[in-house]
Write an enzyme that holds these catalytic residues in place. Structure first.
Site, mmCIF file in Angstrom:
data_model
loop_
_atom_site.group_PDB
_atom_site.id
_atom_site.type_symbol
_atom_site.label_atom_id
_atom_site.label_comp_id
_atom_site.label_asym_id
_atom_site.label_seq_id
_atom_site.Cartn_x
_atom_site.Cartn_y
_atom_site.Cartn_z
ATOM 1 N N TYR A 50 0.820 -1.224 0.000
ATOM 2 C CA TYR A 50 0.000 0.000 0.000
ATOM 3 C C TYR A 50 0.849 1.268 0.000
ATOM 4 O O TYR A 50 0.330 2.361 -0.193
ATOM 5 C CB TYR A 50 -0.955 0.035 1.218
ATOM 6 C CG TYR A 50 -1.866 -1.159 1.369
ATOM 7 C CD1 TYR A 50 -2.061 -2.051 0.315
ATOM 8 C CD2 TYR A 50 -2.543 -1.406 2.564
ATOM 9 C CE1 TYR A 50 -2.886 -3.161 0.464
ATOM 10 C CE2 TYR A 50 -3.364 -2.506 2.709
ATOM 11 C CZ TYR A 50 -3.523 -3.387 1.662
ATOM 12 O OH TYR A 50 -4.339 -4.475 1.812
ATOM 13 N N LYS A 75 1.953 -6.596 5.819
ATOM 14 C CA LYS A 75 2.022 -7.799 4.968
ATOM 15 C C LYS A 75 3.282 -7.829 4.110
ATOM 16 O O LYS A 75 3.780 -6.781 3.696
ATOM 17 C CB LYS A 75 0.792 -7.844 4.042
ATOM 18 C CG LYS A 75 -0.524 -7.599 4.762
ATOM 19 C CD LYS A 75 -1.740 -7.733 3.849
ATOM 20 C CE LYS A 75 -2.983 -7.213 4.553
ATOM 21 N NZ LYS A 75 -3.247 -5.777 4.328
ATOM 22 N N HIS A 108 1.039 -11.809 1.886
ATOM 23 C CA HIS A 108 -0.062 -11.110 1.223
ATOM 24 C C HIS A 108 -0.728 -11.951 0.135
ATOM 25 O O HIS A 108 -1.940 -11.903 -0.055
ATOM 26 C CB HIS A 108 0.497 -9.823 0.605
ATOM 27 C CG HIS A 108 -0.500 -8.739 0.389
ATOM 28 N ND1 HIS A 108 -0.208 -7.416 0.539
ATOM 29 C CD2 HIS A 108 -1.807 -8.767 0.016
ATOM 30 C CE1 HIS A 108 -1.279 -6.678 0.281
ATOM 31 N NE2 HIS A 108 -2.255 -7.482 -0.038
HETATM 32 P P1 NAD Z 1 -14.018 -1.809 1.269
HETATM 33 O O1 NAD Z 1 -14.949 -2.909 1.008
HETATM 34 O O2 NAD Z 1 -13.637 -1.500 2.670
HETATM 35 O O3 NAD Z 1 -14.625 -0.523 0.555
HETATM 36 C C1 NAD Z 1 -14.014 0.718 0.680
HETATM 37 C C2 NAD Z 1 -14.766 1.772 -0.117
HETATM 38 O O4 NAD Z 1 -16.141 1.825 0.279
HETATM 39 C C3 NAD Z 1 -14.207 3.151 0.186
HETATM 40 O O5 NAD Z 1 -13.193 3.501 -0.690
HETATM 41 C C4 NAD Z 1 -15.405 4.049 0.047
HETATM 42 O O6 NAD Z 1 -15.499 4.433 -1.296
HETATM 43 C C5 NAD Z 1 -16.548 3.172 0.388
HETATM 44 N N1 NAD Z 1 -17.086 3.412 1.746
HETATM 45 C C6 NAD Z 1 -16.492 3.085 2.931
HETATM 46 N N2 NAD Z 1 -17.318 3.328 3.956
HETATM 47 C C7 NAD Z 1 -18.454 3.838 3.419
HETATM 48 C C8 NAD Z 1 -19.676 4.273 3.975
HETATM 49 N N3 NAD Z 1 -19.906 4.206 5.293
HETATM 50 N N4 NAD Z 1 -20.619 4.745 3.132
HETATM 51 C C9 NAD Z 1 -20.426 4.801 1.810
HETATM 52 N N5 NAD Z 1 -19.287 4.379 1.209
HETATM 53 C C10 NAD Z 1 -18.308 3.901 2.004
HETATM 54 O O7 NAD Z 1 -12.712 -2.075 0.345
HETATM 55 P P2 NAD Z 1 -11.143 -2.183 0.541
HETATM 56 O O8 NAD Z 1 -10.567 -0.922 1.062
HETATM 57 O O9 NAD Z 1 -10.573 -2.681 -0.727
HETATM 58 O O10 NAD Z 1 -10.968 -3.323 1.642
HETATM 59 C C11 NAD Z 1 -10.863 -3.042 3.018
HETATM 60 C C12 NAD Z 1 -9.465 -3.268 3.532
HETATM 61 O O11 NAD Z 1 -9.078 -4.637 3.386
HETATM 62 C C13 NAD Z 1 -8.378 -2.517 2.755
HETATM 63 O O12 NAD Z 1 -8.366 -1.146 3.024
HETATM 64 C C14 NAD Z 1 -7.159 -3.269 3.148
HETATM 65 O O13 NAD Z 1 -6.732 -2.902 4.444
HETATM 66 C C15 NAD Z 1 -7.685 -4.697 3.103
HETATM 67 N N6 NAD Z 1 -7.487 -5.334 1.768
HETATM 68 C C16 NAD Z 1 -6.687 -6.429 1.706
HETATM 69 C C17 NAD Z 1 -6.479 -7.074 0.495
HETATM 70 C C18 NAD Z 1 -5.599 -8.271 0.462
HETATM 71 O O14 NAD Z 1 -5.266 -8.751 -0.634
HETATM 72 N N7 NAD Z 1 -5.193 -8.796 1.588
HETATM 73 C C19 NAD Z 1 -7.077 -6.604 -0.684
HETATM 74 C C20 NAD Z 1 -7.905 -5.492 -0.590
HETATM 75 C C21 NAD Z 1 -8.108 -4.878 0.634
#
Ligand code: NAD
Length: 279
Positions: A50, A75, A108
């Site tokens: 990230y 990670k 990761h």
């Molecule tokens: P998420 O499902 O958390 O969605 C995030 C998006 O939803 C935001 O950018 C925003 O646009 C919207 N949002 C958030 N809260 C909201 C609300 N209350 N109302 C309206 N819209 C809202 O997606 P993400 O960030 O991809 O996943 C969460 C976390 O998981 C990441 O930030 C990261 O830490 C982790 N992650 C890990 C991997 C992996 O491969 N291990 C991959 C993706 C994400």
């Protein structure tokens, strides 16, 4: 205040974590992490990939919350699937985060493109270092991310320590049954990345109807479902009001029927295939 799960190594992990993927290094990652800690999150999820560990670490430092009251995950990225690679990657992450240890360190991705013909060995070697780093106190718990059953089984052939956590894509309509069942059977905590469907659930009519029914928001209903399933959701936002909103859902009592409907929601993006992804 959110409660905790107990992992298979005996340590605890707060049931909701703050996601930081795509929170830009600098003000955005710094301010949002600071807001999250102020709002009551005690679990922060970042990654070398990230490129925001420095800002996240600065926010942790400036938050005024004692280190042992925070749970910090980072990670190991796809360029470090070896003993020496893992050693250098962890050292670099700790330096960027300005921390002496992380609470959780995850591989990761199980099958990076560059080692697609020998990923088993790559994971085994990185894991061997992670086990040592755990003993040395640089990492409290060790785990994996995006591992499917065959990746977990391959790792189990050489691992001395069972992964404490597997972090996978789990969202309304995206339910990875086979690996979820495996993790439950082996007492591996299942973290849900993309618990809000990475934004796609907000326009879903069925989710909107459920939000109305429970007098909550779509995000809150999705997060309540994640906990209902026994997952550990990692919602991400960089907006103060949404950061707070995403922690205010533990009063929702979903019916079994509604939980089942969320699990089977139509039209969700499926989880990426770790064996064919282009990185
Ligand atoms: P998420 O499902 O958390 O969605 C995030 C998006 O939803 C935001 O950018 C925003 O646009 C919207 N949002 C958030 N809260 C909201 C609300 N209350 N109302 C309206 N819209 C809202 O997606 P993400 O960030 O991809 O996943 C969460 C976390 O998981 C990441 O930030 C990261 O830490 C982790 N992650 C890990 C991997 C992996 O491969 N291990 C991959 C993706 C994400």
């Amino acid at each position: 205040m959110v409660s905790v799960y107990t992992m298979n190594d005996g340590l605890t992990i707060p049931k909701v974590g703050f996601g930081t993927f795509k929170a830009a290094d600098g003000e955005e990652a710094y301010q949002s992490t600071l807001e999250a800690i102020k709002a009551g999150y005690r679990h922060i999820d970042t990654a070398a990939y990230y490129r925001n560990e420095e800002s996240v670490g600065r926010a942790i430092k400036d938050s005024g919350i004692a280190r042992d009251e925070l749970f910090v995950t980072t990670k190991l990225w796809n360029d470090a699937h070896s003993y020496e690679g893992a050693k250098a990657a962890l050292a670099a992450s700790l330096e960027r985060l300005q921390l002496d240890y992380v609470d959780l360190y995850l591989i990761h991705w199980p099958n990076p493109k560059a080692i697609r013909d020998h990923w088993q060995e790559g994971n085994a070697e990185a894991w061997r270092y992670m086990e040592e780093a755990q003993k040395a106190g640089l990492i409290r718990s060790i785990g994996v991310s995006n591992f499917l059953v065959h990746h977990l089984e391959a790792l189990a052939k050489t691992a001395k320590v069972t992964p404490a956590v597997n972090q996978i894509r789990l969202a309304p309509g995206c339910y990875q049954e086979e690996v979820v069942d495996y993790c439950r059977k082996h007492d591996i905590v299942i973290e849900a990345w993309g618990p809000l469907g990475q934004g796609e659930i907000f326009s879903n009519a069925d989710m909107k109807a459920l939000a109305e029914k429970y007098d909550k928001t779509v995000a809150q209903v999705a997060l309540a479902w994640s906990l209902y399933e026994g997952f550990l959701p990692l919602p991400k936002s960089v907006h103060k009001d949404r950061i707070k909103e995403n922690l205010d859902f533990t009063d929702i009592q979903l019916s079994a029927e509604d939980a089942d409907a969320i699990r089977h929601l139509a039209g969700a993006t499926p989880a990426p295939d770790p064996d064919t992804k282009d990185f």
